[in-house]
Design an enzyme around this catalytic site. Structure first.
Site, short mmCIF file in Angstrom:
data_model
loop_
_atom_site.label_atom_id
_atom_site.label_comp_id
_atom_site.label_asym_id
_atom_site.label_seq_id
_atom_site.Cartn_x
_atom_site.Cartn_y
_atom_site.Cartn_z
N ARG A 18 44.87 24.81 12.15
CA ARG A 18 44.79 26.00 12.97
C ARG A 18 44.54 26.03 14.43
NH1 ARG A 18 40.31 29.39 10.91
NH2 ARG A 18 39.65 27.23 10.43
N ASN A 36 43.39 30.82 7.40
CA ASN A 36 43.15 30.18 6.10
C ASN A 36 43.27 31.24 5.08
OD1 ASN A 36 42.86 27.50 6.99
ND2 ASN A 36 40.79 27.78 6.86
#
Length: 93
Positions: A18, A36
């Site tokens: 990320r 997520n």
């Protein structure tokens, strides 16, 4: 302006994926987020110039020959939609 939601499958949680995605999106001038999901995927929402969003799509899906991108991607599913107003920055959620 376009908006795309990418669902990235593979070993992409807990490896800095990320953070890496956010850095690439900001370099491309995109807004959105990377987060997520409970099923192990990462959802990436990117909004901006079509060429820049398509470039991020390519970066997410490519298999790097070096360890430049963390994790291991086995597939990316893309959903295109109309851009939304008021979206600023790129968040790592």
């Amino acid at each position: 302006m376009v908006r795309a939601t990418f669902f990235v499958r593979g070993r992409v949680q807990g490896v800095g994926f990320r953070w890496w995605t956010r850095a690439r999106a900001l370099e491309l001038g995109l807004t959105g987020h990377a987060r997520n999901m409970s099923d192990g995927r990462v959802e990436v929402v990117a909004q901006g110039d079509r060429v820049a969003v398509e470039r991020l799509q390519t970066l997410l899906a490519e298999q790097p020959t070096t360890s430049a991108r963390p994790g291991r991607v086995v597939g990316v599913t893309t959903r295109w939609s109309d851009p939304r107003t008021g979206v600023t920055g790129f968040a790592e959620q």
